[in-house]
Motif scaffolding. Structure first.
Motif, PDB file in Angstrom:
ATOM      1  N   SER A  73       0.835  -1.202   0.000  1.00 47.66           N
ATOM      2  CA  SER A  73       0.000   0.000   0.000  1.00 47.66           C
ATOM      3  C   SER A  73       0.870   1.253   0.000  1.00 47.66           C
ATOM      4  CB  SER A  73      -0.933   0.006   1.215  1.00 47.66           C
ATOM      5  OG  SER A  73      -0.183   0.063   2.400  1.00 47.66           O
ATOM      6  N   ASP A  74       0.319   2.336  -0.481  1.00 49.20           N
ATOM      7  CA  ASP A  74       1.068   3.594  -0.569  1.00 49.20           C
ATOM      8  C   ASP A  74       1.420   4.155   0.799  1.00 49.20           C
ATOM      9  OD1 ASP A  74       1.014   3.536  -3.323  1.00 49.20           O
ATOM     10  OD2 ASP A  74      -0.772   4.799  -3.474  1.00 49.20           O
ATOM     11  N   ARG A  75       0.627   3.816   1.807  1.00 49.43           N
ATOM     12  CA  ARG A  75       0.891   4.309   3.167  1.00 49.43           C
ATOM     13  C   ARG A  75       0.631   3.181   4.151  1.00 49.43           C
ATOM     14  NH1 ARG A  75      -4.070   6.071   1.530  1.00 49.43           N
ATOM     15  NH2 ARG A  75      -5.791   5.830   2.973  1.00 49.43           N
ATOM     16  N   VAL A  76       1.129   3.346   5.357  1.00 47.99           N
ATOM     17  CA  VAL A  76       0.914   2.344   6.402  1.00 47.99           C
ATOM     18  C   VAL A  76      -0.563   2.340   6.777  1.00 47.99           C
ATOM     19  CG1 VAL A  76       1.484   1.670   8.764  1.00 47.99           C
ATOM     20  CG2 VAL A  76       3.258   2.602   7.270  1.00 47.99           C
ATOM     21  N   GLU A  77      -1.173   1.182   6.684  1.00 44.80           N
ATOM     22  CA  GLU A  77      -2.584   1.030   7.016  1.00 44.80           C
ATOM     23  C   GLU A  77      -2.698   0.458   8.422  1.00 44.80           C
ATOM     24  OE1 GLU A  77      -5.024   2.048   5.145  1.00 44.80           O
ATOM     25  OE2 GLU A  77      -3.804   2.534   3.394  1.00 44.80           O
ATOM     26  N   PRO A  78      -3.578   1.024   9.268  1.00 48.65           N
ATOM     27  CA  PRO A  78      -3.664   0.554  10.655  1.00 48.65           C
ATOM     28  C   PRO A  78      -4.095  -0.906  10.793  1.00 48.65           C
ATOM     29  CG  PRO A  78      -5.380   2.165  10.178  1.00 48.65           C
ATOM     30  CD  PRO A  78      -4.485   2.111   8.986  1.00 48.65           C
TER      31      PRO A  78
END
Length: 70
Positions: A34-39
């Motif tokens: 993913s483009d960013r850290v997902e919780p």
């Protein structure tokens, strides 16, 4: 995008995939990082993404990017 480590505690390899659980459908989705850290996502290196085990009765959906140039 800055490299991220694999979510497995003892692994120091670079993550290449993100794993998410869809509890309502008993489904594990493994896709591109993913483009960013997902919780609620887990970033995994290639080794852990390819060798994962899921709970009995669950299915794995592997998403790939077609035509992706490196």
């Amino acid at each position: 995008m800055e490299p991220r480590p694999c979510s497995k505690v003892t692994c120091h390899d670079e993550a290449v995939s993100t794993l998410t659980y869809v509890y309502a459908d008993s489904l594990v989705v493994v896709g591109p990082l993913s483009d960013r850290v997902e919780p609620h996502g887990y970033d995994l290196c290639a080794r852990h993404a390819s060798s994962l085990s899921v709970p009995q009765g669950w299915q794995v959906l592997r998403r790939v990017v077609l035509g992706h140039d490196h």
